[in-house]
Design an enzyme around this catalytic site. Structure first.
Site, PDB file in Angstrom:
ATOM      1  N   ASN A   1       0.932  -1.590   0.516  1.00 50.48           N
ATOM      2  CA  ASN A   1       0.255   0.187  -0.309  1.00 50.48           C
ATOM      3  C   ASN A   1       1.201   1.336  -0.546  1.00 50.48           C
ATOM      4  O   ASN A   1       1.277   1.703   1.200  1.00 50.48           O
ATOM      5  CB  ASN A   1      -1.410   0.008   1.320  1.00 50.48           C
ATOM      6  CG  ASN A   1      -1.649   1.095   0.982  1.00 50.48           C
ATOM      7  OD1 ASN A   1      -2.208   2.049   0.578  1.00 50.48           O
ATOM      8  ND2 ASN A   1      -2.819   1.449   2.588  1.00 50.48           N
ATOM      9  N   TRP A   2       0.979   2.058  -0.932  1.00 46.64           N
ATOM     10  CA  TRP A   2       1.986   2.799  -1.148  1.00 46.64           C
ATOM     11  C   TRP A   2       1.906   4.844  -1.159  1.00 46.64           C
ATOM     12  O   TRP A   2       1.751   5.180  -1.102  1.00 46.64           O
ATOM     13  CB  TRP A   2       2.329   2.878  -2.797  1.00 46.64           C
ATOM     14  CG  TRP A   2       3.558   2.030  -3.004  1.00 46.64           C
ATOM     15  CD1 TRP A   2       4.267   1.293  -2.273  1.00 46.64           C
ATOM     16  CD2 TRP A   2       3.390   1.937  -4.561  1.00 46.64           C
ATOM     17  NE1 TRP A   2       4.844   0.106  -2.941  1.00 46.64           N
ATOM     18  CE2 TRP A   2       4.474   0.601  -4.223  1.00 46.64           C
ATOM     19  CE3 TRP A   2       3.848   1.868  -5.928  1.00 46.64           C
ATOM     20  CZ2 TRP A   2       5.093  -0.086  -4.951  1.00 46.64           C
ATOM     21  CZ3 TRP A   2       4.109   2.211  -6.556  1.00 46.64           C
ATOM     22  CH2 TRP A   2       5.433   0.465  -5.697  1.00 46.64           C
ATOM     23  N   LYS A   3      -0.327   4.513  -0.141  1.00 44.57           N
ATOM     24  CA  LYS A   3      -0.497   5.181   0.687  1.00 44.57           C
ATOM     25  C   LYS A   3      -0.179   6.726  -0.448  1.00 44.57           C
ATOM     26  O   LYS A   3      -0.309   6.954  -1.647  1.00 44.57           O
ATOM     27  CB  LYS A   3       0.183   5.275   2.080  1.00 44.57           C
ATOM     28  CG  LYS A   3       0.095   4.139   2.803  1.00 44.57           C
ATOM     29  CD  LYS A   3       0.453   4.477   4.187  1.00 44.57           C
ATOM     30  CE  LYS A   3      -0.368   3.021   4.788  1.00 44.57           C
ATOM     31  NZ  LYS A   3       0.415   3.045   6.339  1.00 44.57           N
TER      32      LYS A   3
ATOM     33  N   HIS B   1      -9.431   1.111   5.046  1.00 47.02           N
ATOM     34  CA  HIS B   1      -8.146   1.359   5.811  1.00 47.02           C
ATOM     35  C   HIS B   1      -7.967   2.245   6.929  1.00 47.02           C
ATOM     36  O   HIS B   1      -8.696   3.160   6.694  1.00 47.02           O
ATOM     37  CB  HIS B   1      -7.294   2.293   4.591  1.00 47.02           C
ATOM     38  CG  HIS B   1      -5.496   1.653   4.968  1.00 47.02           C
ATOM     39  ND1 HIS B   1      -5.257   2.441   6.590  1.00 47.02           N
ATOM     40  CD2 HIS B   1      -4.585   0.873   4.836  1.00 47.02           C
ATOM     41  CE1 HIS B   1      -4.399   2.256   6.531  1.00 47.02           C
ATOM     42  NE2 HIS B   1      -3.822   0.892   5.784  1.00 47.02           N
TER      43      HIS B   1
ATOM     44  N   GLU C   1      -6.546   4.407   7.606  1.00 46.54           N
ATOM     45  CA  GLU C   1      -6.455   6.130   7.898  1.00 46.54           C
ATOM     46  C   GLU C   1      -7.536   6.614   6.664  1.00 46.54           C
ATOM     47  O   GLU C   1      -7.921   7.582   7.477  1.00 46.54           O
ATOM     48  CB  GLU C   1      -5.163   6.468   7.332  1.00 46.54           C
ATOM     49  CG  GLU C   1      -4.048   5.662   7.622  1.00 46.54           C
ATOM     50  CD  GLU C   1      -2.895   5.386   6.851  1.00 46.54           C
ATOM     51  OE1 GLU C   1      -2.572   5.290   5.541  1.00 46.54           O
ATOM     52  OE2 GLU C   1      -1.770   4.722   6.857  1.00 46.54           O
TER      53      GLU C   1
ATOM     54  N   GLU D   1      -4.823  -4.746  10.746  1.00 50.34           N
ATOM     55  CA  GLU D   1      -3.968  -3.962  10.646  1.00 50.34           C
ATOM     56  C   GLU D   1      -4.520  -3.301  12.105  1.00 50.34           C
ATOM     57  O   GLU D   1      -5.062  -2.855  11.943  1.00 50.34           O
ATOM     58  CB  GLU D   1      -4.413  -3.004   9.877  1.00 50.34           C
ATOM     59  CG  GLU D   1      -3.701  -3.724   8.708  1.00 50.34           C
ATOM     60  CD  GLU D   1      -3.091  -2.931   7.118  1.00 50.34           C
ATOM     61  OE1 GLU D   1      -2.552  -2.909   7.333  1.00 50.34           O
ATOM     62  OE2 GLU D   1      -3.854  -1.226   7.439  1.00 50.34           O
TER      63      GLU D   1
ATOM     64  N   GLY E   1       2.999   2.223  10.702  1.00 46.81           N
ATOM     65  CA  GLY E   1       3.897   3.306  10.364  1.00 46.81           C
ATOM     66  C   GLY E   1       4.092   3.667  11.794  1.00 46.81           C
ATOM     67  O   GLY E   1       5.365   4.167  12.369  1.00 46.81           O
TER      68      GLY E   1
ATOM     69  N   SER F   1       3.795  -2.068  10.540  1.00 47.51           N
ATOM     70  CA  SER F   1       5.430  -2.679  10.627  1.00 47.51           C
ATOM     71  C   SER F   1       6.346  -3.998   9.622  1.00 47.51           C
ATOM     72  O   SER F   1       6.309  -4.017  10.831  1.00 47.51           O
ATOM     73  CB  SER F   1       5.386  -1.603  11.867  1.00 47.51           C
ATOM     74  OG  SER F   1       5.077  -0.833  12.037  1.00 47.51           O
TER      75      SER F   1
ATOM     76  N   GLY G   1       2.581  -1.176   4.276  1.00 47.11           N
ATOM     77  CA  GLY G   1       2.363   0.100   3.978  1.00 47.11           C
ATOM     78  C   GLY G   1       4.522   1.141   3.724  1.00 47.11           C
ATOM     79  O   GLY G   1       5.215   1.022   2.449  1.00 47.11           O
ATOM     80  N   GLY G   2       5.348   1.444   4.517  1.00 46.29           N
ATOM     81  CA  GLY G   2       6.672   2.010   4.329  1.00 46.29           C
ATOM     82  C   GLY G   2       7.629   0.768   3.858  1.00 46.29           C
ATOM     83  O   GLY G   2       8.473   1.618   2.825  1.00 46.29           O
TER      84      GLY G   2
HETATM   85  P1  13P Z   1       2.906   0.381   7.555  1.00 44.51           P
HETATM   86  O1  13P Z   1       3.596  -1.016   7.400  1.00 44.51           O
HETATM   87  O2  13P Z   1       4.637   1.228   7.237  1.00 44.51           O
HETATM   88  O3  13P Z   1       3.503   0.030   8.531  1.00 44.51           O
HETATM   89  O4  13P Z   1       1.548   0.283   7.177  1.00 44.51           O
HETATM   90  C1  13P Z   1       0.956  -0.638   7.704  1.00 44.51           C
HETATM   91  C2  13P Z   1      -0.021  -0.071   6.140  1.00 44.51           C
HETATM   92  O5  13P Z   1      -1.266   0.695   7.068  1.00 44.51           O
HETATM   93  C3  13P Z   1      -0.598  -1.065   5.049  1.00 44.51           C
HETATM   94  O6  13P Z   1      -1.949  -0.613   4.893  1.00 44.51           O
END
Ligand code: 13P
Length: 257
Positions: free
Chosen positions: A11-13, A97, A99, A169, A175, A215, A236-237
């Site tokens: 997920n490149w947000k 998600h 967020e 999640e 994050g 993470s 994510g990251g």
């Molecule tokens: P991180 O891997 O950066 O913690 O993010 C997880 C995430 O929200 C994937 O959708």
């Protein structure tokens, strides 16, 4: 886990322009070209979808979107529909998600409408669920998850769950660098699978893929994947860099040393 093909989804947000995303996708494509027993998906921001689709053409890597609106078309400024995402090359759509729940007023009801819209288009919803730190500390993890499942999937034909993906999640692990331990994640994944088994039967529950997100890194993927009910990761990251993304995909392959 044995009967389910692992899926590693990035997920490149809200990172990377179209050219940057296409570049990362192209690198990832060559880094994982030899891996055929792990499914891989990337979800770039909307404006990068077409360039990433181009960069991935003919590869095994699937394209996903990060959100969707439930109407097919209309006067809804700023929104994008499932048929539009399908036409852009998406096969998967992330819905709910944390967020979006946290910053954009997403609720279990809007998640439900989106899940149905994605299904109707023949695409795969990746529905995200997870508790906050306060909810975990208050001992409410399972009741929060249960409510998200019940309301998010309300009215969804259970047979359709066969081509559904769930992502657990925990909000406190996103994050933050704080990964849930493999045992903590497994406990919730087990609970989710049992819920699906009650709702949709044993065979669908057994084939359903449940991803862990929060993470995930090359260093902790093997421990997570060793758990019976963890079938992959939503990253994510660590998915923003092609080497690190590939470093999460590779250990999930039976061919990895
Ligand atoms: P991180 O891997 O950066 O913690 O993010 C997880 C995430 O929200 C994937 O959708």
């Amino acid at each position: 886990m044995a009967q389910r093909t692992p899926l590693i989804a990035g997920n490149w947000k809200m990172f990377k322009t179209g050219p940057e995303a296409a570049d990362t996708a192209g690198r990832l494509r060559s880094l994982v070209a030899d891996i055929v027993d792990v499914d891989v998906m990337v979800a770039p921001q909307f404006a990068a979808l077409c360039s990433v689709a181009e960069a991935l053409k003919g590869s095994r890597i699937a394209l996903g979107a990060q959100d969707v609106f439930w109407e097919k078309q209309g006067a809804y400024t700023g929104e994008v529909s499932a048929p539009m995402l399908k036409a852009a090359g998406c096969t998967h759509i992330i819905v709910g998600h944390s967020e979006r729940r946290q910053y954009f007023s997403e609720t279990n009801e809007t998640v439900n409408k989106k899940v149905k819209a994605v299904f109707e288009e023949g695409l795969v919803p990746v529905m995200c669920i997870g508790e906050s730190e306060a909810q975990r500390e208050a001992g409410k993890t399972f009741s929060v998850i249960e409510e998200q499942l019940e309301r998010g999937l309300d009215g969804v034909d259970h047979a359709g769950l066969e081509r559904f993906i769930l992502a657990y999640e925990p909000v406190w692990a996103i994050g933050t660098g704080k990964t849930a331990t493999s045992d903590q994640a497994q406990e919730v994944h087990r609970f989710i699978r049992e819920w699906v088994e009650k709702a949709a039967g044993n065979s669908i529950a057994n084939s359903l893929r449940i991803l862990y997100g929060g993470s995930v890194k090359p260093e902790n993927i093997a421990g997570l994947m060793a758990m019976d009910d963890i079938d992959g990761a939503l990253v994510g990251g660590a998915s923003l860099d092609a080497d690190s993304f590939a470093g999460i995909v590779r250990p999930c392959s039976a061919g990895s040393a």
